[in-house]
Scaffold this active site. Structure first.
Site, PDB file in Angstrom:
ATOM      1  N   CYS A 283      -9.184  -1.294  -0.011  1.00  0.00           N
ATOM      2  CA  CYS A 283      -9.292  -2.663   0.487  1.00  0.00           C
ATOM      3  C   CYS A 283     -10.409  -2.875   1.495  1.00  0.00           C
ATOM      4  O   CYS A 283     -10.565  -3.964   2.031  1.00  0.00           O
ATOM      5  CB  CYS A 283      -7.970  -3.101   1.105  1.00  0.00           C
ATOM      6  SG  CYS A 283      -6.642  -3.106  -0.090  1.00  0.00           S
TER       7      CYS A 283
ATOM      8  N   HIS B  59      -6.808  -6.411   8.282  1.00  0.00           N
ATOM      9  CA  HIS B  59      -6.448  -6.301   6.875  1.00  0.00           C
ATOM     10  C   HIS B  59      -4.985  -6.677   6.749  1.00  0.00           C
ATOM     11  O   HIS B  59      -4.170  -6.355   7.608  1.00  0.00           O
ATOM     12  CB  HIS B  59      -6.686  -4.880   6.335  1.00  0.00           C
ATOM     13  CG  HIS B  59      -6.222  -4.754   4.913  1.00  0.00           C
ATOM     14  ND1 HIS B  59      -6.637  -5.617   3.930  1.00  0.00           N
ATOM     15  CD2 HIS B  59      -5.332  -3.908   4.320  1.00  0.00           C
ATOM     16  CE1 HIS B  59      -6.045  -5.299   2.791  1.00  0.00           C
ATOM     17  NE2 HIS B  59      -5.245  -4.269   2.996  1.00  0.00           N
TER      18      HIS B  59
ATOM     19  N   GLU C 295     -11.664  -2.964  -5.963  1.00  0.00           N
ATOM     20  CA  GLU C 295     -11.027  -1.868  -6.681  1.00  0.00           C
ATOM     21  C   GLU C 295     -10.591  -2.332  -8.064  1.00  0.00           C
ATOM     22  O   GLU C 295      -9.913  -1.614  -8.773  1.00  0.00           O
ATOM     23  CB  GLU C 295      -9.835  -1.329  -5.895  1.00  0.00           C
ATOM     24  CG  GLU C 295      -8.758  -2.366  -5.629  1.00  0.00           C
ATOM     25  CD  GLU C 295      -7.561  -1.739  -4.944  1.00  0.00           C
ATOM     26  OE1 GLU C 295      -7.726  -1.307  -3.802  1.00  0.00           O
ATOM     27  OE2 GLU C 295      -6.490  -1.683  -5.569  1.00  0.00           O
TER      28      GLU C 295
END
Ligand SMILES: [Zn+2]
Lengths: 136, 350, 389
Positions: free
Chosen positions: B113, B235, B81
């Site tokens: 992400c 994550h 990103e």
């Protein structure tokens, strides 16, 4: 010092991947690539082959730069060195990941990939080699 | 036929800043903030580093472990990103820098992400279908939190590259599932310098709902239970969320520990789960089973059930520094240097 | 080959000359030289101009015609030539003009050198100077001009034990000489401590190890020696000239502590003049950085290789030392208007050989030498002058 786009673009192979040349006549390696071997002269014309350096070398001399053009403002002071590559040819490069006082002649270094500069905030970004201490 | 991870490589910039240092500038108790987020330090890219250089470093580390011709790579996708260019792919530069050009396809991915894990799934499909021999999936970021924002304590830099294919597979991907909804928990509008987020809305309805739902789907698909796995990685936007999610799903700390890099380097966004997975692959043995669930705001989760094969012992895992080593090799900087490196100081036109 | 003599010299002061333009400077030096030679404009066959980078410094190319024009020579429609060779351009122009006379094509040629450097900011000026290094394989990576010389200095220290104090001794000596030169940019003596404590530019070179940015011009009138007596009783003969080149980038050179171009240019000049370094009493060498003078006196064989630092510190190259090096103050104190350098060095040597050098006169100067570098040493030019009998 803005680099015209094609002027940088045409050197991408050498700047990204350390592509030089090898003389088909005497085997000498040059970087950047040359069309004529400085040792063999005419004998080498048409025999110069593309050759990729392994990226490892040794510091021959160095300096810490305090006064630099504005495009290097962010990095001052930074270390520049002349590195003798394992293939014998020498090149000039920035050394990173090392404090100026820790640089030594004879130090082993290896190539890495970094931003070299940009044509302003809106322009093309230039990438290429810088060197860091071997194994760092 | 199954696809899997043929090789992997990670890269973490060497600079670090501590939560205490950040807090001191904004009048916050940075140490408490760090404890709360379970983050000891976050990585900071040097002034000459960006997603492109991080991706190249990771991709080169990936290729250094195997004797595969880069020209056998049919696709390179870079998820991030914080691509340096809004228009002009990171992937073409990575392709050129590892010698994979010109006969391949390349593109940049964006899904907050989880852009990197989306790239893994894409390359799985392309290789299983025999469209190409290998595909490379990269996840990397140099994300920024607005100065003074809570995100500034975690937003860091790093990335990893996975070479995906169907032969010489070092870690087989047995199953992959995804769970996706429209949930605006975190975003960055075109032209905005810093991302915005929904505060506590990023928790339950976003991260936890998607990660847990995806994980449960994966258990069901694989017919497995937490105790079947040697490692689990999620994550990791901070050190708190993945630990809580793991506990909720029934994993033990020992399964999660190896891949929980966030505590030492912060949130590397698209790089996060892939750096964690790389840390696991650095030490995994043949037969080890890995449970991995990524998360991207906006929102979605990609889950992977992975089994390490005998081929892992043929990888030159010592050819480049391990994740552990890169975590250990660091240099702390002060906030002024951090602000300078991250372009937070207004300069005259160069 | 016809012998060639210098029959007139002229120069402007060197420094930050805010009120004067490129053309003002070029004309002042040229007219002074013409006046000194006592020639009329009808006697001039051609004009040669050494100029490094007017295009970048003042946005003006085609400066040879410009200077001839503003010197009042437009009506004569003279052939004019602008010579580029980095910092050596003035010395190369001198050599080319000498060849033109020696060939018999011309009898009298005015050779000028000029640079106007302060119309751009100093960061930009330093970048323009750097453009004589390899832009693609040195500068792009962050190697500044000072940085490249600093790397030679570092290697010299490593190989020969040269110390920062030795480098600093060059600056101290040249400032001392400059204090005796009313045309010099810096006419103040400095101490060793001043040099050693100056802010670093590129380690081990500090601010006082670097020559300044300057405006200025110089000119000489060359004449076929057999006609020289018609104009002057004190012609100075150009006895030998040598020019040599080398790899553009420092890293490609055979030896980082020897400038092969200087060695070979020196050999060629001495050979032609049938002289040895010991026959020379005074030399103007290219001291754009302190290390450059140390390399020059070694490579010209005034001192043994590696001994340039101690030799300087011991006063061997001081005014009326074994060989007086840079009595004008050199680039370091007299100033460094790049294009003017080679010609200004010739002006100083001619003054010394004529016995016109005032307080900085080298006693018994009969033969003198100029040494000029282009870039980081990819071009070197050496001229040897002798007082006419
Ligand atoms: Zn050869």
């Amino acid at each position: 010092m803005t680099q015209a786009i094609p002027r940088f673009w045409r050197e991408i192979q050498s700047r990204y991947n350390l592509v030089g040349s090898k003389c088909g006549s005497c085997g000498k390696v040059d970087f950047p690539p040359r069309a004529v071997c400085p040792d063999c002269g005419r004998k080498s014309i048409g025999k110069m082959q593309s050759f990729k350096l392994c990226g490892k070398g040794t510091v021959v001399t160095y300096t810490t730069i305090y006064d630099a053009p504005s495009q290097f403002d962010m990095q001052k002071p930074y270390v520049m060195a002349i590195v003798e590559m394992d293939e014998g040819v020498r090149l000039t490069t920035q050394l990173i990941n090392v404090k100026p006082e820790d640089v030594k002649i004879g130090m082993k270094v290896q190539a890495t990939f970094r931003k070299l500069g940009q044509d302003g905030e809106a322009g093309v970004i230039h990438y290429g080699y810088k060197f860091r201490p071997a194994g760092s | 036929m199954k696809a899997g991870i043929v090789s992997y490589g990670a890269y973490i910039p060497r600079y670090r800043i501590a939560p205490k240092t950040i807090g001191a500038v904004w009048g916050n108790d940075g140490e408490a903030m760090g404890r709360n987020l379970n983050i000891r330090a976050k990585s900071v890219p040097g002034p000459d580093e960006d997603v492109i250089t991080i991706s190249v470093e990771a991709a080169r580390a990936c290729m250094a472990k195997v004797s595969i011709e880069p020209t056998d790579i049919g696709a390179i996708y870079v998820g991030s990103e914080s691509h340096p260019y809004a228009v002009k792919p990171t992937a073409t530069i990575v392709a050129e820098a590892i010698g994979a050009t010109p006969v391949l396809t390349a593109a940049d991915f964006e899904f907050a992400c989880k852009a990197g894990t989306a790239a893994i799934q894409t390359t799985m499909g392309l290789t299983i279908s025999k469209m190409m021999k290998y595909g490379m999936a990269v996840g990397a970021d140099t994300s920024q939190g607005a100065p003074g924002d809570a995100l500034e304590y975690s937003a860091s830099a790093g990335g990893a590259a996975l070479l995906v294919g169907t032969d010489h597979v070092a870690a087989e991907i047995n199953h992959t599932v995804s769970y996706t909804t429209d949930t605006p928990d975190f975003w960055r509008r075109e032209g905005q310098r810093y991302p915005s987020h929904g505060g506590r809305f990023t928790g339950e309805p976003a991260y936890f709902k998607h990660v847990v739902s995806c994980a449960q789907l994966l258990f069901k698909r694989a017919g497995s239970q937490p105790q079947d796995y040697d490692y689990a990685v999620f994550h990791q936007p901070n050190g708190k969320f993945p630990v809580r999610a793991a506990k909720q799903l029934g994993f033990k700390d020992a399964q999660v520990d190896t891949g929980l890099c966030v505590r030492d380097i912060g949130n590397t966004y698209s790089g996060a789960i892939m750096v964690g997975l790389s840390a696991i692959l650095d030490e995994a043995e043949p037969g080890d089973r890995i449970f991995a669930v990524g998360y991207g705001s906006g929102a979605g989760s990609d889950g992977f059930d992975i089994t390490v094969t005998d081929a892992i012992s043929k990888l030159r895992r010592d050819a480049t520094p391990t994740v552990k080593r890169m975590i250990e090799t660091h240099e702390f900087i002060d906030y002024a240097t951090y602000a300078k490196f991250r372009g937070k100081i207004l300069l005259r036109e160069a | 080959m016809r012998e060639v003599a210098v029959i007139g010299v002229g120069e402007t002061e060197f420094g930050e000359l805010w009120d004067r333009s490129f053309r003002d400077l070029g004309i002042e030096a040229g007219l002074k030289a013409i006046q000194d030679a006592k020639i009329a404009s009808e006697d001039i066959d051609a004009v040669y101009i050494g100029n490094m980078s007017a295009g970048k410094f003042i946005d003006q190319e085609h400066v040879s015609a410009l200077v001839a024009d503003y010197a009042g020579l437009a009506d004569r429609h003279l052939p004019t030539v602008r010579v580029e060779g980095g910092g050596a351009c003035g010395a190369v122009a001198l050599l080319q003009a000498r060849l033109a006379i020696a060939s018999g094509m011309y009898d009298i040629v005015v050779v000028g050198g000029a640079e106007k450097m302060t119309d751009v900011g100093d960061v930009q000026a330093a970048e323009i100077l750097s453009s004589t290094a390899d832009q693609e394989w040195e500068s792009v990576f962050g190697a500044t001009f000072a940085g490249l010389y600093a790397m030679m200095a570092r290697r010299h220290m490593h190989e020969y034990g040269t110390k920062r104090e030795h480098l600093a001794a060059v600056a101290v000596k040249n400032h001392k000489n400059g204090s005796l030169n009313p045309e010099a940019q810096f006419q103040k003596e400095i101490t060793l401590e001043t040099v050693l404590n100056s802010p670093m530019v590129a380690d081990p070179l500090g601010m006082f190890d670097c020559a300044p940015l300057s405006d200025g011009a110089a000119a000489v009138v060359l004449c076929a020696a057999d006609r020289a007596r018609k104009f002057t009783d004190a012609p100075v003969l150009l006895k030998g000239s040598g020019q040599a080149s080398d790899f553009l980038a420092v890293h490609d050179r055979r030896d980082l502590t020897t400038m092969d171009a200087t060695v070979i240019a020196g050999k060629r000049a001495f050979q032609e003049a049938k002289l040895e370094p010991k026959d020379v009493q005074v030399a103007e060498v290219h001291d754009n950085f302190t290390i450059s003078e140390i390399l020059a006196i070694e490579d010209l064989r005034f001192v043994e290789k590696g001994k340039g630092g101690p030799a300087t510190a011991d006063g061997l190259t001081a005014l009326n030392g074994k060989v007086s090096v840079n009595p004008s103050g050199g680039l370091k104190a007299r100033g460094q208007p790049v294009g003017a350098t080679g010609v200004a060095q010739a002006v100083e040597i001619v003054r010394q050989l004529r016995g016109d050098a005032g307080k900085r006169q080298v006693a018994g100067a009969r033969r003198g030498l100029t040494h000029t570098l282009g870039g980081t040493g990819a071009t070197a030019v050496v001229h040897i002058f002798e007082r006419g009998a």
